[in-house]
Motif scaffolding. Sequence first.
Motif, PDB file in Angstrom:
ATOM      1  N   VAL A 173      -2.290  -6.562 -14.902  1.00 14.43           N
ATOM      2  CA  VAL A 173      -1.152  -7.391 -14.855  1.00 14.43           C
ATOM      3  C   VAL A 173      -0.949  -8.493 -13.968  1.00 14.43           C
ATOM      4  N   ALA A 174      -1.385  -8.074 -12.728  1.00 15.46           N
ATOM      5  CA  ALA A 174      -1.241  -9.313 -11.690  1.00 15.46           C
ATOM      6  C   ALA A 174      -2.337 -10.531 -11.996  1.00 15.46           C
ATOM      7  N   LEU A 228       0.729  -1.130  -0.033  1.00 13.93           N
ATOM      8  CA  LEU A 228      -0.009   0.039   0.190  1.00 13.93           C
ATOM      9  C   LEU A 228       0.855   1.137  -0.060  1.00 13.93           C
ATOM     10  N   THR A 229       1.927   1.378   0.842  1.00 10.87           N
ATOM     11  CA  THR A 229       2.766   2.629   0.856  1.00 10.87           C
ATOM     12  C   THR A 229       3.616   2.734  -0.441  1.00 10.87           C
ATOM     13  N   THR A 230       3.884   1.477  -1.108  1.00  9.87           N
ATOM     14  CA  THR A 230       4.684   1.821  -2.361  1.00  9.87           C
ATOM     15  C   THR A 230       3.534   2.101  -3.467  1.00  9.87           C
ATOM     16  N   GLY A 231       2.674   1.739  -3.343  1.00  6.47           N
ATOM     17  CA  GLY A 231       1.583   2.237  -4.455  1.00  6.47           C
ATOM     18  C   GLY A 231       1.160   3.443  -4.148  1.00  6.47           C
ATOM     19  N   LYS A 232       1.301   4.145  -3.152  1.00  4.72           N
ATOM     20  CA  LYS A 232       1.074   5.255  -2.786  1.00  4.72           C
ATOM     21  C   LYS A 232       2.149   6.262  -3.353  1.00  4.72           C
ATOM     22  N   SER A 233       3.518   5.631  -3.150  1.00  4.55           N
ATOM     23  CA  SER A 233       4.741   6.713  -3.471  1.00  4.55           C
ATOM     24  C   SER A 233       4.901   6.484  -5.216  1.00  4.55           C
ATOM     25  N   ALA A 234       4.438   5.429  -5.792  1.00  5.80           N
ATOM     26  CA  ALA A 234       4.225   5.356  -7.354  1.00  5.80           C
ATOM     27  C   ALA A 234       3.068   5.627  -7.981  1.00  5.80           C
ATOM     28  N   LYS A 235       2.379   6.862  -6.893  1.00  7.90           N
ATOM     29  CA  LYS A 235       1.284   7.589  -7.561  1.00  7.90           C
ATOM     30  C   LYS A 235       0.286   6.485  -8.240  1.00  7.90           C
ATOM     31  N   ILE A 236      -0.023   5.287  -7.361  1.00 11.23           N
ATOM     32  CA  ILE A 236      -1.082   4.577  -7.844  1.00 11.23           C
ATOM     33  C   ILE A 236      -2.452   5.285  -7.278  1.00 11.23           C
ATOM     34  N   ASN A 237      -3.427   5.411  -8.145  1.00  8.32           N
ATOM     35  CA  ASN A 237      -4.760   5.993  -7.807  1.00  8.32           C
ATOM     36  C   ASN A 237      -5.877   5.355  -8.428  1.00  8.32           C
ATOM     37  N   LYS A 238      -7.190   5.834  -8.073  1.00  8.49           N
ATOM     38  CA  LYS A 238      -8.311   5.082  -8.611  1.00  8.49           C
ATOM     39  C   LYS A 238      -8.387   5.315 -10.161  1.00  8.49           C
ATOM     40  N   TYR A 239      -7.332   5.986 -10.709  1.00  8.46           N
ATOM     41  CA  TYR A 239      -7.478   5.970 -12.379  1.00  8.46           C
ATOM     42  C   TYR A 239      -6.701   5.260 -12.779  1.00  8.46           C
ATOM     43  N   ASN A 240      -5.458   4.677 -12.371  1.00  8.74           N
ATOM     44  CA  ASN A 240      -4.554   3.852 -12.944  1.00  8.74           C
ATOM     45  C   ASN A 240      -4.592   2.651 -12.175  1.00  8.74           C
ATOM     46  N   ILE A 241      -5.125   2.139 -11.388  1.00  9.05           N
ATOM     47  CA  ILE A 241      -5.004   1.186 -10.458  1.00  9.05           C
ATOM     48  C   ILE A 241      -5.423  -0.085 -11.131  1.00  9.05           C
ATOM     49  N   TRP A 242      -5.865   0.165 -12.438  1.00  6.54           N
ATOM     50  CA  TRP A 242      -6.307  -1.023 -13.287  1.00  6.54           C
ATOM     51  C   TRP A 242      -5.217  -1.480 -14.011  1.00  6.54           C
ATOM     52  N   ILE A 243      -4.084  -0.866 -14.024  1.00 10.29           N
ATOM     53  CA  ILE A 243      -2.812  -1.370 -14.673  1.00 10.29           C
ATOM     54  C   ILE A 243      -2.036  -2.487 -13.970  1.00 10.29           C
ATOM     55  N   PRO A 244      -1.798  -2.220 -12.592  1.00 12.41           N
ATOM     56  CA  PRO A 244      -1.226  -3.354 -11.797  1.00 12.41           C
ATOM     57  C   PRO A 244      -1.956  -4.468 -11.733  1.00 12.41           C
ATOM     58  N   ALA A 245      -3.438  -3.995 -11.301  1.00 15.92           N
ATOM     59  CA  ALA A 245      -4.516  -5.190 -11.236  1.00 15.92           C
ATOM     60  C   ALA A 245      -4.511  -6.155 -12.395  1.00 15.92           C
TER      61      ALA A 245
END
Length: 189
Positions: A145-146, A126-143
């Motif tokens: 890919v996973a 979660l903290t790394t996601g915040k640091s990498a600027k993951i938000n509600k608009y781009n969360i679909w990318i890592p999700a």
Amino acid sequence: MYWKLFYTFFKIGAFTFGGGWAMISIIEKEVVDKHKWLDKSEFLDALAISQSLPGILAVNISILTGNKLKGVRGSIAATLGTVLPSFILILLIAIFFAKSYNNPIIERIFKGIRPAVVALIIAPVLTTGKSAKINKYNIWIPASVALLIWGTGLSPIYFVLAGGIGGILYYRYIKCHFKNQGDKRDGVS
């Protein structure tokens, strides 16, 4: 400085359970916040590189940090600090618990540790996601890919390479295209 590198990573290795992702937030606090050996963006870059390389995530970060500070000898000091606590602990477990592996009390202890390890892994994600600027608009990318990695069984390296190529194309062509369009509207030729 070598002793400081060794001691810092030894502490991290000795007092972190769960390995890999469970160690990230502690490594970040020590390396970025406390000692200021890396800044936040360097740490994120080191994290990305460490994930892409084979081997243990925490060891890869310790190698990169030690190398930045003191070259090869710094890498060796930091790496020894990271792996020595685990080596000692595994050696002790092998010596003392080999005979009592099927002991119900020991089994319960290890089952009791599992939820704590999951929590230790979720926190740095979660903290790394915040640091990498993951938000509600781009969360679909890592999700996505996973899910693709899980569903296809392909190695994550293919997705890392695809992401790198996609980033290069995006910044080279799309960003430049919009910048040139803006310059033309402003009368810049």
